[in-house]
Design a protein around this motif. Structure first.
Motif, PDB file in Angstrom:
ATOM      1  N   MET A   3      32.295 -27.857  16.723  1.00 58.07           N
ATOM      2  CA  MET A   3      32.228 -28.763  15.587  1.00 58.07           C
ATOM      3  C   MET A   3      33.440 -29.685  15.484  1.00 58.07           C
ATOM      4  SD  MET A   3      30.393 -26.784  12.416  1.00 58.07           S
ATOM      5  CE  MET A   3      31.662 -25.544  12.209  1.00 58.07           C
ATOM      6  N   GLY A   4      34.275 -29.723  16.507  1.00 62.61           N
ATOM      7  CA  GLY A   4      35.417 -30.621  16.483  1.00 62.61           C
ATOM      8  C   GLY A   4      36.637 -30.010  15.832  1.00 62.61           C
ATOM      9  N   VAL A   5      36.832 -28.697  16.014  1.00 60.09           N
ATOM     10  CA  VAL A   5      37.900 -27.975  15.334  1.00 60.09           C
ATOM     11  C   VAL A   5      39.279 -28.498  15.714  1.00 60.09           C
ATOM     12  CG1 VAL A   5      39.039 -25.716  15.198  1.00 60.09           C
ATOM     13  CG2 VAL A   5      36.562 -25.888  14.926  1.00 60.09           C
ATOM     14  N   GLU A   6      39.499 -28.776  17.011  1.00 61.99           N
ATOM     15  CA  GLU A   6      40.814 -29.258  17.435  1.00 61.99           C
ATOM     16  C   GLU A   6      41.188 -30.561  16.730  1.00 61.99           C
ATOM     17  OE1 GLU A   6      41.707 -28.538  21.925  1.00 61.99           O
ATOM     18  OE2 GLU A   6      39.543 -28.695  21.683  1.00 61.99           O
ATOM     19  N   GLN A   7      40.239 -31.493  16.663  1.00 67.13           N
ATOM     20  CA  GLN A   7      40.514 -32.767  16.003  1.00 67.13           C
ATOM     21  C   GLN A   7      40.741 -32.559  14.513  1.00 67.13           C
ATOM     22  OE1 GLN A   7      40.938 -35.704  17.554  1.00 67.13           O
ATOM     23  NE2 GLN A   7      41.541 -36.584  15.600  1.00 67.13           N
ATOM     24  N   PHE A   8      39.984 -31.650  13.917  1.00 69.69           N
ATOM     25  CA  PHE A   8      40.172 -31.372  12.495  1.00 69.69           C
ATOM     26  C   PHE A   8      41.579 -30.858  12.231  1.00 69.69           C
ATOM     27  CE2 PHE A   8      40.437 -28.269   9.132  1.00 69.69           C
ATOM     28  CZ  PHE A   8      40.033 -29.024   8.037  1.00 69.69           C
ATOM     29  N   LEU A   9      42.052 -29.919  13.066  1.00 68.27           N
ATOM     30  CA  LEU A   9      43.388 -29.372  12.872  1.00 68.27           C
ATOM     31  C   LEU A   9      44.455 -30.456  13.025  1.00 68.27           C
ATOM     32  CD1 LEU A   9      43.139 -25.938  14.691  1.00 68.27           C
ATOM     33  CD2 LEU A   9      43.583 -26.301  12.282  1.00 68.27           C
ATOM     34  N   ALA A  10      44.289 -31.301  14.027  1.00 70.44           N
ATOM     35  CA  ALA A  10      45.259 -32.381  14.228  1.00 70.44           C
ATOM     36  C   ALA A  10      45.307 -33.293  13.008  1.00 70.44           C
ATOM     37  CB  ALA A  10      44.892 -33.181  15.481  1.00 70.44           C
ATOM     38  N   ASP A  11      44.138 -33.664  12.516  1.00 69.76           N
ATOM     39  CA  ASP A  11      44.072 -34.559  11.353  1.00 69.76           C
ATOM     40  C   ASP A  11      44.614 -33.884  10.095  1.00 69.76           C
ATOM     41  OD1 ASP A  11      42.941 -36.458  12.985  1.00 69.76           O
ATOM     42  OD2 ASP A  11      40.877 -36.064  12.333  1.00 69.76           O
ATOM     43  N   ALA A  12      44.315 -32.585   9.924  1.00 69.08           N
ATOM     44  CA  ALA A  12      44.728 -31.864   8.727  1.00 69.08           C
ATOM     45  C   ALA A  12      46.246 -31.762   8.641  1.00 69.08           C
ATOM     46  CB  ALA A  12      44.099 -30.469   8.709  1.00 69.08           C
ATOM     47  N   VAL A  13      46.883 -31.394   9.750  1.00 69.80           N
ATOM     48  CA  VAL A  13      48.336 -31.246   9.741  1.00 69.80           C
ATOM     49  C   VAL A  13      49.007 -32.609   9.615  1.00 69.80           C
ATOM     50  CG1 VAL A  13      50.322 -30.473  11.096  1.00 69.80           C
ATOM     51  CG2 VAL A  13      48.258 -29.070  10.998  1.00 69.80           C
ATOM     52  N   ARG A  14      48.432 -33.614  10.267  1.00 69.07           N
ATOM     53  CA  ARG A  14      48.964 -34.970  10.147  1.00 69.07           C
ATOM     54  C   ARG A  14      48.895 -35.444   8.693  1.00 69.07           C
ATOM     55  NH1 ARG A  14      45.591 -37.358  13.303  1.00 69.07           N
ATOM     56  NH2 ARG A  14      46.732 -36.787  15.184  1.00 69.07           N
ATOM     57  N   ALA A  15      47.871 -34.999   7.961  1.00 67.76           N
ATOM     58  CA  ALA A  15      47.714 -35.399   6.565  1.00 67.76           C
ATOM     59  C   ALA A  15      48.598 -34.604   5.612  1.00 67.76           C
ATOM     60  CB  ALA A  15      46.251 -35.255   6.145  1.00 67.76           C
ATOM     61  N   GLY A  16      49.298 -33.584   6.126  1.00 72.22           N
ATOM     62  CA  GLY A  16      50.237 -32.851   5.294  1.00 72.22           C
ATOM     63  C   GLY A  16      49.850 -31.432   4.939  1.00 72.22           C
ATOM     64  N   LEU A  17      48.704 -30.928   5.426  1.00 72.84           N
ATOM     65  CA  LEU A  17      48.350 -29.536   5.144  1.00 72.84           C
ATOM     66  C   LEU A  17      49.281 -28.601   5.900  1.00 72.84           C
ATOM     67  CD1 LEU A  17      44.440 -29.360   5.266  1.00 72.84           C
ATOM     68  CD2 LEU A  17      45.914 -29.278   3.270  1.00 72.84           C
ATOM     69  N   PRO A  18      49.596 -27.429   5.337  1.00 76.86           N
ATOM     70  CA  PRO A  18      50.376 -26.442   6.086  1.00 76.86           C
ATOM     71  C   PRO A  18      49.632 -26.082   7.370  1.00 76.86           C
ATOM     72  CG  PRO A  18      50.172 -25.813   3.779  1.00 76.86           C
ATOM     73  CD  PRO A  18      49.245 -26.956   3.984  1.00 76.86           C
ATOM     74  N   PRO A  19      50.339 -25.955   8.491  1.00 75.66           N
ATOM     75  CA  PRO A  19      49.650 -25.675   9.761  1.00 75.66           C
ATOM     76  C   PRO A  19      49.051 -24.271   9.775  1.00 75.66           C
ATOM     77  CG  PRO A  19      52.020 -25.560  10.042  1.00 75.66           C
ATOM     78  CD  PRO A  19      51.796 -26.101   8.664  1.00 75.66           C
ATOM     79  N   PHE A  20      47.927 -24.144  10.443  1.00 71.07           N
ATOM     80  CA  PHE A  20      47.238 -22.873  10.586  1.00 71.07           C
ATOM     81  C   PHE A  20      46.433 -22.931  11.869  1.00 71.07           C
ATOM     82  CE2 PHE A  20      44.666 -25.806   8.193  1.00 71.07           C
ATOM     83  CZ  PHE A  20      43.387 -25.671   8.708  1.00 71.07           C
ATOM     84  N   ALA A  21      45.882 -21.809  12.268  1.00 70.97           N
ATOM     85  CA  ALA A  21      45.023 -21.740  13.445  1.00 70.97           C
ATOM     86  C   ALA A  21      43.605 -21.406  13.016  1.00 70.97           C
ATOM     87  CB  ALA A  21      45.540 -20.686  14.421  1.00 70.97           C
ATOM     88  N   MET A  22      42.655 -21.670  13.911  1.00 71.85           N
ATOM     89  CA  MET A  22      41.266 -21.292  13.660  1.00 71.85           C
ATOM     90  C   MET A  22      40.785 -20.500  14.868  1.00 71.85           C
ATOM     91  SD  MET A  22      39.912 -24.867  11.931  1.00 71.85           S
ATOM     92  CE  MET A  22      38.530 -24.211  10.988  1.00 71.85           C
TER      93      MET A  22
END
Length: 275
Positions: A91-110
């Motif tokens: 479902m595009g998890v890698e891109q979601f994580l990149a965008d989420a952290v770039r937007a300021g969310l605390p980093p996490f893994a899936m």
């Protein structure tokens, strides 16, 4: 009961997301000096023979934000019936994580793992995907460098039920949050879909109804108005001591609804993982 499948996911335009990911990676390479060390891999896969599942070869996958190597806390992704870890991660998890952290969310893994079609609990056959997650997969994630002192659970349909069940069993001390999406819930054993339980006793032994097991765990439930589980989900929410986050919105039991909720769900969960 329709589940996430690769055809549905790709039809939602995730080809474009994958192309965008590739384009971003290519641009990064052009901008990076030849002497610079490449970022750590953001996607890792593997498999193991699960003792809890009778020796079944069980595939898994982990996605991290680009370049992050510290011990991140994971969200455990639980797939629906007739699905798999690979399909969930597509479902595009890698891109979601990149965008989420770039937007300021605390980093996490899936992290996702194959659980078969046994509804994430011990079955009469001996297959126990729930024990596999708690007793085998979590230690594997720790060995992969993740911080499993607290984890989140996110599941769809059968996996939504599984997220409620396994999060409650792990307990509030280690479960940072649970997000159940279109959870496969039934108000009685007789109403359950064939194959979901081995009978009334199995249904009762693995019930998620009642607030006790979920006490102290932040909870979010998302469901479409046209979902076949909407009525049971509404009744489940009504018997909780306080309303969970999320709620009902237009949509059905399909990948279009599920993918549309992912950003808001992870925006809700990320700070809870970091707390």
């Amino acid at each position: 009961m329709p589940m996430i499948n690769r055809r549905d996911v790709l039809s939602l335009g995730l080809r474009a997301a994958m192309v965008a990911t590739a384009g971003t990676a290519a641009a990064s390479l052009l901008d990076t000096p030849a002497s610079a060390a490449p970022p750590a891999p953001t996607y890792t896969t593997g498999s193991f023979p699960s003792a809890a599942r009778g020796g079944a070869v069980t595939n898994w996958a982990i996605a991290r934000p680009p370049g992050r190597t510290e011990p991140l806390r994971p969200v455990i992704l639980l797939h629906g019936k007739d699905s798999s870890a690979a399909t969930v991660m597509s479902m595009g998890v890698e891109q979601f994580l990149a965008d989420a952290v770039r937007a300021g969310l605390p980093p996490f893994a899936m992290a996702a793992v194959d659980g078969g079609n046994g509804y994430w609990h011990r079955r009469a056959s001996g297959d126990d995907a729930g024990a596999m997650v708690l007793d085998e997969f979590l230690p594997l994630l720790a060995a992969q460098g993740l911080d499993t002192s607290r984890v989140g659970f996110l599941g769809w349909s059968m996996g939504g039920y599984g997220a409620l069940l396994l999060g409650s069993r792990l307990g509030a001390g280690r479960t940072a949050a649970i997000c159940a999406v279109s959870p496969a819930l039934w108000t009685s054993p007789g109403a359950a879909a064939p194959g979901a339980f081995d009978g009334a006793e199995d249904y009762a032994a693995h019930s998620v109804w009642g607030p006790a097991g979920l006490d102290g765990i932040p909870l979010r439930i998302d469901c479409g108005y046209d979902d076949p589980f909407a009525s049971a989900t509404e009744q489940f929410i009504a018997q909780l001591p306080s309303p969970p986050a999320g709620g009902f919105s237009p949509g059905g039991h399909n990948a279009q609804f599920w993918s549309g909720q992912l950003t808001s769900e992870m925006t809700w969960m990320a700070p809870l993982l970091a707390a």
